[in-house]
Design a protein around this motif. Structure first.
Motif, PDB file in Angstrom:
ATOM      1  N   CYS A  30       0.827  -1.201   0.000  1.00  0.00           N
ATOM      2  CA  CYS A  30       0.000   0.000   0.000  1.00  0.00           C
ATOM      3  C   CYS A  30       0.867   1.259   0.000  1.00  0.00           C
ATOM      4  O   CYS A  30       1.864   1.346   0.724  1.00  0.00           O
ATOM      5  N   CYS A  51      -6.905  -1.292  -0.123  1.00  0.00           N
ATOM      6  CA  CYS A  51      -6.064  -1.855   0.932  1.00  0.00           C
ATOM      7  C   CYS A  51      -6.974  -2.333   2.069  1.00  0.00           C
ATOM      8  O   CYS A  51      -7.808  -1.571   2.556  1.00  0.00           O
ATOM      9  N   ASN A  58      -5.596   1.920  -4.000  1.00  0.00           N
ATOM     10  CA  ASN A  58      -4.248   1.884  -4.558  1.00  0.00           C
ATOM     11  C   ASN A  58      -4.317   1.727  -6.067  1.00  0.00           C
ATOM     12  O   ASN A  58      -4.898   0.770  -6.578  1.00  0.00           O
TER      13      ASN A  58
END
Length: 65
Positions: A30, A51, A58
């Motif tokens: 992440c 995430c 992301n």
């Protein structure tokens, strides 16, 4: 939901799952909290994945040709 670029993405470049429109299993770090997790994404350019630790989106800088 905050959008960040993934810190790192690794995995195989081919998989049988690509026949079904899914990417190989990717290991993603992440870009916000540095949590490492695994996910499959649709086979599209610049896919995004959430995430599980911080719920940030992301963006993966992957281009399929």
């Amino acid at each position: 939901m905050k959008t960040v670029n993934a810190k790192s993405v690794s995995g195989f470049n081919m998989s049988i799952s690509m026949l079904f429109g899914r990417s190989p299993l990717l290991t993603i770090v992440c870009g916000e909290c540095r949590h490492t997790f695994q996910s499959r994404t649709p086979v599209v350019d610049y896919a995004t994945v959430v995430c599980p630790a911080c719920n940030c989106l992301n963006k993966l800088n992957l281009i399929y040709e």
